[in-house]
Enzyme design. Structure first.
Site, PDB file in Angstrom:
ATOM      1  CG  ASP A 343     -17.652  82.519  23.333  1.00  0.00           C
ATOM      2  OD1 ASP A 343     -17.741  83.271  22.339  1.00  0.00           O
ATOM      3  OD2 ASP A 343     -18.316  82.683  24.369  1.00  0.00           O
ATOM      4  CD  GLU A 344     -21.089  80.045  25.332  1.00  0.00           C
ATOM      5  OE1 GLU A 344     -21.327  79.607  26.473  1.00  0.00           O
ATOM      6  OE2 GLU A 344     -21.481  81.163  24.936  1.00  0.00           O
ATOM      7  CB  ALA A 345     -18.703  78.350  17.299  1.00  0.00           C
TER       8      ALA A 345
END
Length: 538
Positions: A343-345
């Site tokens: 996530d949130e890369a």
């Protein structure tokens, strides 16, 4: 071991609100009811609510002469008998010897019935009468779940560590119970703030009471790396040495991690380790310069922002690192799953993200595990059999939801953790001193009042494997902090995972939840007295 912040101990349907009124009294204008716990709790008025309840006859009474009988051929049944005796002895003061089943005809019997396939892997049947109490299950996990029902049918004082007056009665009748979903999880973030083995065990025991069967441990993030990896020792020596706010951090040795896994397994919980990647990786990047594209290690990070870090997807050493980490952690973990985050890369290009996931997912399979990833994994190509953990919001853009739903239609299983429903670190209201609010305020009713099968439009109900309640710890540093945010929301999410959809009803649930307050108090659980719940008067 850190000092715990002291929080004052607080005193603390089936589908009949009227029955709750008889048990607890009528709610006052302020939402409180007189603190009067019945001598005999109505059968099945517990959390999670059972699938089927047939009240009948007089109660069973636990006495000094009671024995706990178990299947003499099952080591697991005998261990469960000892576990049950250990739960009941302190408050009752009774010896409760564990004996072969034939020697406990008028006592408590734990019976394995492998041919009772209707009970599945975790179902059980509890039959109570003055002549004895029998728990029957096809498998030991079912006996364990039944023991949790037995605990809740007894007066809450049974949870105390000193002898209480009793009496100890279980209402007469039969409970037949099986779970709605096979996956009923809770996640604990030990990366933002580190929690000791004993603190994790305490949370495991709290989860067990509500029939949670999966513990997802978030073991790495920007602020700290929490699991020893022999081939990359600076991950813990350097990357594990801090936490949010600059505290000392910490990490689990391999033996400490094995101890957590063993302790959870004894409570029939499967541990899923998470190593978040390619983002949320500053602790690793700070530990090893070569994992950065520019070869320069950033300083340790103690803030709470997200999305700024990334493993270098183009470097061969990145995949050497990933292979070593997954190999070592998979070897420590007997469960089926390994969570790779995803996530949130935001600092990883889409091309690099998909290339990274295409290379990393086969590594998980190589070491005998099944991939779990946050739902951004569906932006790449999820591996066969993978689970996607959805953490979006009601207001998440339709296109993102449809991408996840399309993956589900294509065979990717879903674990539902909508942040504005299940994230236990979200504030209850604007006045909640702990927690964050980026997903909104999440009061008790909001966390309970949704249906996993129909939550994500376009995703078939058959793809939903279950639910999970994540607890992120940017603002939480002690067990009391964890409990204040988890309780009373966690039991409701656990009920969504266990109980039949047809039993879902806020008005009756909130009364059963209120009746948990004396049990929270007896167990020393700090909890939030939401005004939405008719708690017993203090």
């Amino acid at each position: 071991m850190r000092q715990r912040r002291r929080i004052p101990a607080l005193v603390g349907s089936l589908l009949l609100v009227a029955a709750a009124g008889v048990a607890c009294g009528e709610a006052s204008a302020g939402g409180r009811v007189p603190a009067a716990e019945p001598e005999v709790r109505p059968l099945g008025r517990i959390v999670p609510v059972p699938a089927s309840v047939t009240p009948e006859g007089e109660p069973y009474t636990l006495t000094r002469a009671t024995r706990i009988g178990v299947d003499e051929d099952s080591a697991e049944a005998r261990a469960l008998g000892r576990y049950l005796a250990g739960l009941l002895r302190p408050a009752t003061g009774f010896p409760l010897p564990v004996v072969d089943e034939a020697a406990a005809r008028d006592g408590i019997r734990l019976r394995l019935a492998p041919d009772d396939t209707g009970l599945g892997d975790e179902g059980y049947r509890l039959a109570s009468s003055p002549d004895g109490l029998t728990l029957t299950a096809r498998a030991p996990a079912g006996l364990f779940r039944g023991v949790q029902t037995l605990r809740q049918q007894l007066p809450s004082a049974v949870e105390r560590g000193t002898v209480q007056p009793g009496p100890w009665k279980v209402a007469g009748g039969t409970v037949t119970d099986t779970p709605r979903y096979a996956y009923r999880g809770a996640m604990l973030d030990v990366s933002r703030h580190f929690f000791t083995v004993d603190e994790v065990k305490r949370y495991i025991d709290q989860l067990a009471l509500y029939k949670v069967n999966t513990l997802h441990l978030h073991l790495s993030d920007d602020q700290g790396w929490r699991i020893a990896v022999d081939s990359w020792p600076r991950l813990t020596a350097h990357g594990g040495a801090t936490e949010v706010g600059g505290g000392p951090g910490g990490f689990y040795t391999k033996e400490q991690y094995r101890e957590i896994v063993r302790y959870a397994a004894a409570r029939y919980q499967e541990v899923i380790p998470e190593i978040d990647m390619p983002g949320h990786t500053n602790a690793a990047l700070s530990s090893y310069a070569e994992l950065n594209c520019d070869g320069v290690a950033p300083p340790p990070y103690t803030g709470v922002k997200v999305g700024f870090s990334s493993l270098c997807a183009s470097k061969p050493v990145t995949y050497d690192f990933v292979d070593d980490v997954i190999r070592e952690i998979a070897a420590l973990t007997p469960g089926r799953y390994l969570h790779i985050g995803g996530d949130e890369a935001h600092s990883t290009s889409h091309a690099d993200y998909t290339a990274f996931m295409d290379r990393v997912q086969p590594v998980v399979a190589k070491y005998g595990k099944t991939v779990v990833g946050w739902h951004q994994l569906t932006g790449a190509t999820p591996a066969e059999g993978a689970l996607g953990q959805y953490w979006g919001l009601d207001r998440t853009p339709a296109a993102e939801k449809e991408r996840v739903a399309a993956a589900a239609r294509g065979g990717t299983g879903l674990v539902l953790s909508p942040a504005d429903r299940t994230y236990l670190d979200m504030k209850y209201t604007k006045d909640t001193p702990l927690g964050l609010s980026w997903a909104g305020y999440v009061e008790v009713r909001r966390s309970y009042d949704w249906d996993p099968d129909s939550y994500l439009a376009g995703a078939p109900a058959s793809a939903v494997r279950g639910v999970e309640a994540p607890l992120w710890t940017e603002t939480l540093a002690t067990s009391s902090d964890l409990e204040t945010m988890a309780f009373p929301r966690l039991p409701g999410i656990a009920e969504l995972g266990w109980s039949p959809a047809a039993s879902h009803d806020w008005e009756t649930y909130k009364v059963r939840l209120a009746e948990q307050a004396p049990r929270f108090d007896a167990l020393g659980i700090a909890y939030h007295r939401s005004p939405q719940v008719p708690w017993p008067a203090e």
